[in-house]
Design an enzyme around this catalytic site. Structure first.
Site, short mmCIF file in Angstrom:
data_model
loop_
_atom_site.label_atom_id
_atom_site.label_comp_id
_atom_site.label_asym_id
_atom_site.label_seq_id
_atom_site.Cartn_x
_atom_site.Cartn_y
_atom_site.Cartn_z
N GLU A 19 -2.04 63.28 26.39
CA GLU A 19 -1.15 63.01 25.08
C GLU A 19 -1.07 64.36 24.21
OE1 GLU A 19 0.88 60.72 24.96
OE2 GLU A 19 1.88 61.28 23.07
N HIS A 27 -1.15 67.46 25.57
CA HIS A 27 -0.12 68.40 25.96
C HIS A 27 1.29 67.93 25.84
CE1 HIS A 27 -3.81 69.02 28.92
NE2 HIS A 27 -3.48 69.90 28.53
N VAL A 36 -4.22 66.99 18.45
CA VAL A 36 -3.97 65.37 18.62
C VAL A 36 -5.51 64.45 18.74
CG1 VAL A 36 -3.01 63.46 19.89
CG2 VAL A 36 -1.76 65.72 19.67
#
Ligand code: PAF
Length: 284
Positions: free
Chosen positions: A35, A37, A180
Site C-alpha cells: 500500500e 508504493h 503509510v
C-alpha cells in the site's frame, strides 16, 4: 499498461507518453509492492499526466551479507496491482540491461549518506544513488516520488540531484510522500512480512516510543536523555537491539545535540526477531 524491459522500448514508450507535452512522473521501486508504493503511485498521478513505475531489484545496493537472493520478487502480482492503478508504463529491466558488461561508474554522495544506515550498510547509498541517477536519465521524468519512510535515501537523492544539476527531474521536483502506517503506527515495509505474529505485535512499540520521545523533546526535554529513554523503551518492548536512535538535521542528517531553528528528524533502526526495521518522524 505497457511493460518495457529494454532501454530502446522504454525510450519509445516514454516519447509516446510525452506527446502533447504531457508531464511524466517516475516512481522507482524494487517491487514487492504494498500500500505504501500504491500511495506513491496515486500521489504521482496528482503531479503528472502519465505515471511510469520502475521495478528493479538493484544488486549494487545490497551488501555481501544482505538478502539480495531472498528479496521478494513477484512481478506478475506487482503488474496486476499497477494495472489496477492505471499506471501507463512499467520499466522492468534485467540486471544485464541496467549494468551491461564493463559498467564501471559509481555515484557516491558524501556527508548525508555516511551516518545512520550508511554506517551500518557500507556502499548501500552508493548503489542507491547510482541506480536512481540511471533511472532518472533513462526516463527523464518531470517529477519523481519517494517514500519518506526511507528518509536518508530521500536526502541522499535530493543532494545528488542538486550537486549534479539534474534537470529531469530537478531537485525541487523530487517529492517525498508521507509514510503509510498500520493501525498501530508501524510503518509499512516489504520487510514486515518477515515478522512472526508475535514480533509483529511487539513492533508497534517502535512508533509509540518515537512519538513519546517527540512529545518530550518538544516540551524541552534534554535530547541525549530522551534518546536513551526511547532506546530503553524499545528494547523493553521486545526488540533485540537498537542500531541507532538519532536526532538529526532533516536535510543534512548532521546530528543535533538539541532542537534548533532548522527542521529536525528523529530516526531509528532496531532489530526484532532477525528483522531490521527503520522509522523516522518529524520533530514538530
Ligand atoms: O527504495 C527503494 O525501493 C530503492 O532503494 C530504490 C529507490 C528503488 C532504488 O533501488
Amino acid at each position: 499498461m505497457q511493460t518495457a524491459t529494454t532501454l530502446e522500448v522504454l525510450r519509445k514508450a516514454v516519447a509516446g507518453l510525452r506527446q502533447d507535452r504531457a508531464r511524466v512522473a517516475l516512481v522507482p521501486t524494487m517491487g514487492a509492492l504494498h500500500e505504501g508504493h500504491l500511495t506513491l503511485v496515486r500521489e504521482a498521478r496528482r503531479h503528472a499526466d502519465a505515471v511510469v513505475v520502475s521495478i528493479f531489484v538493484n544488486p549494487r545496493q545490497f551488501g555481501p551479507n544482505e538478502d539480495l537472493d531472498a528479496y521478494p520478487r513477484q512481478l506478475a502480482a506487482d503488474t496486476a496491482l499497477l494495472e489496477n492503478e492505471g499506471v501507463e508504463l512499467l520499466w522492468a529491466p534485467e540486471v544485464g540491461a541496467m549494468y551491461p558488461a564493463g559498467f564501471a561508474t559509481n555515484v557516491s554522495v558524501t556527508g548525508v549518506s555516511e551516518r545512520l544506515c550508511g554506517a551500518a550498510r557500507p556502499g548501500h547509498f552508493d548503489g542507491v544513488a547510482t541506480v536512481v541517477c540511471k533511472l532518472f536519465n533513462q526516463v527523464r521524468p518531470d517529477v519523481a516520488l519517494f517514500g519518506e519512510k526511507d528518509w536518508q535515501q530521500l536526502a541522499v537523492i535530493r543532494r545528488m540531484a542538486r550537486d549534479l544539476d539534474l534537470t529531469a527531474p530537478h531537485a525541487d521536483a523530487i517529492v517525498g510522500v508521507a509514510t503509510v502506517r498500520e493501525a498501530d503506527g508501524l510503518a509499512l515495509s516489504s520487510r514486515n512480512r518477515y515478522l512472526t505474529p508475535e514480533a509483529r505485535t511487539r513492533a508497534g512499540a517502535l512508533p509509540r516510543a518515537m512519538r513519546r520521545a517527540i512529545v518530550a523533546l518538544l516540551a524541552g526535554a534534554d535530547a541525549g536523555g530522551t534518546l536513551t529513554a526511547m532506546e530503553a523503551e524499545i528494547v523493553a518492548a521486545g526488540f533485540a537491539s537498537v542500531d541507532y536512535a538519532d536526532l538529526a538535521d532533516a536535510a543534512t542528517l548532521a546530528p543535533l545535540p538539541a532542537l534548533g531553528p532548522e527542521p529536525a528528524r528523529l530516526l531509528v533502526a532496531a532489530r526484532i526477531g532477525g528483522t531490521r526495521l527503520i522509522d523516522n518522524m518529524p520533530v514538530a
